[in-house]
Design an enzyme around this catalytic site. Sequence first.
Site, PDB file in Angstrom:
ATOM      1  CD  GLU A 220     -32.402 -44.341  57.168  1.00  0.00           C
ATOM      2  OE1 GLU A 220     -33.543 -44.177  57.660  1.00  0.00           O
ATOM      3  OE2 GLU A 220     -31.788 -43.455  56.573  1.00  0.00           O
ATOM      4  CB  CYS A 255     -35.911 -42.089  59.456  1.00  0.00           C
ATOM      5  SG  CYS A 255     -34.135 -41.735  59.450  1.00  0.00           S
TER       6      CYS A 255
END
Length: 490
Positions: A220, A255
């Site tokens: 990720e 993120c």
Amino acid sequence: MALKVGAVLGGVGGRRVFDREDCVSLVRELRQSFIGGRTKSYEWRAHQLKMVIKFLQEKEPAILEALHQDLCKPSFETYIAEISLLKSSCEFLLKHLKKWMKPEKASVSFVAQPATAEIVPEPLGIILVISAWNYPLLLSMDPVVGAIAAGNAVVLKPSEISPATSSLLASLVSEYLDTSAIKVVEGAVDETTALLEQNGKVGRVVMTAAAKHLTPVTLELGGKCPVVVDSNTDLKITTRRIAGGKWGSNNGQACIAPDYVITTKSFAPKLVESFKRTLASFYGNDPLESNDLSRIVSLNHFTRLLKLLDEEKTSSKIVHGGQRDEKRLRIAPTILLDVPADSLVMNEEIFGPLLPIVTVEKIEDSFDVINSQPKPLAAYLFTKDKRIEKMFVEQISAGGILVNDTVVHLANLSLPFGGVGESGIGAYHGKYSFEAFSHMKPVLYRGFVGELSARYPPYSSKKLKLLRSLLTGDIVGLILSLIGWHSKTE
């Protein structure tokens, strides 16, 4: 068991660095626990998940304090975006785990009959979780609880950039969880390197190390998450939701935080003014003094952000904010308008409180802007126009898409969370975590009836005709083959 590495974390006490020899010993112990079957029962998995919930409840004040030390993260944000999400994840896993652990029946082709088939989920083995610093509780423990639910042994390497949370996690795992199968290693590059030798920049390093041992990875990562704002939108709600996802998410250090906005030239002035009103209502006239904004995590990241902001071709584009306090590592929410495409701020993930606004002639042009960049972890659209919405979903490739809001898809455990291309590989959350850390093992069961001699040598045209009919599902041809009929053309 938590292996603390004082030398790397500042040299306290002169402790030696956790090295390859230590790592071999750690992995050997975990492998013994795993091979012995300790982690595979439902009871063990469920107990560990319940103990995570227990420490979230009992140690909430310590967690709030650790994240405040590392990031000055507001307690509100820590509870909503870290503690509550992790607790929900554990509860979701506990609710569904028994069902997921059961073998899933599968159909059997005509050729293999008589037989039965099933898919049996089995744990991969030993899982290494290398966590990020920006959500140091959630991004550490959410993959860990998924790996536990799947029946694995786990090594957690928290980020050294958030040392207070790293130290707390080491303590909590030691106190609450089964340390024969779940371990924490604290440290920096040397420790991570040692762990990788056992089993964006960081993503490529991890994948390169994993490839040496054919170890599967789930990455990720991140990227520049775009927000497209159509003029046909609710302007007040739009700016509130973008601001909440940007500055209300660790001051942009997330993120999936909005990285830049795309709107039309004609609508941009209205959007900027709405942002100014929203930010004033959120953080007051002096945001550097607001207790509701996280600080920048370190001087290195503070300096990196100022380099983006103070670039000659960018600094003149500031239309709101720009204040900074190096001593306290604080940067105010900052909006930039019409920053050049070749500027630094438009060519790397910002990961901070800067928000460029890019303008286009018509909103459909925004799709070309997004598609000219690597695929982002998330892409956002604000519009009331269903035609634009449909085009966006069809034409934009991203780890995830959210229409008329930002970041909240992360909290939906029925959806996978992960990237695509440069923004990541694989996905997790809820059942997707269970599957990410499992091997879905196919099993076919046959008895000793229904033997088909045509599959064995010596081969013949008659056998081939029979098998061809079987494989293609040609029932008529199969019957004719069995009774020995041959066409005149043969």
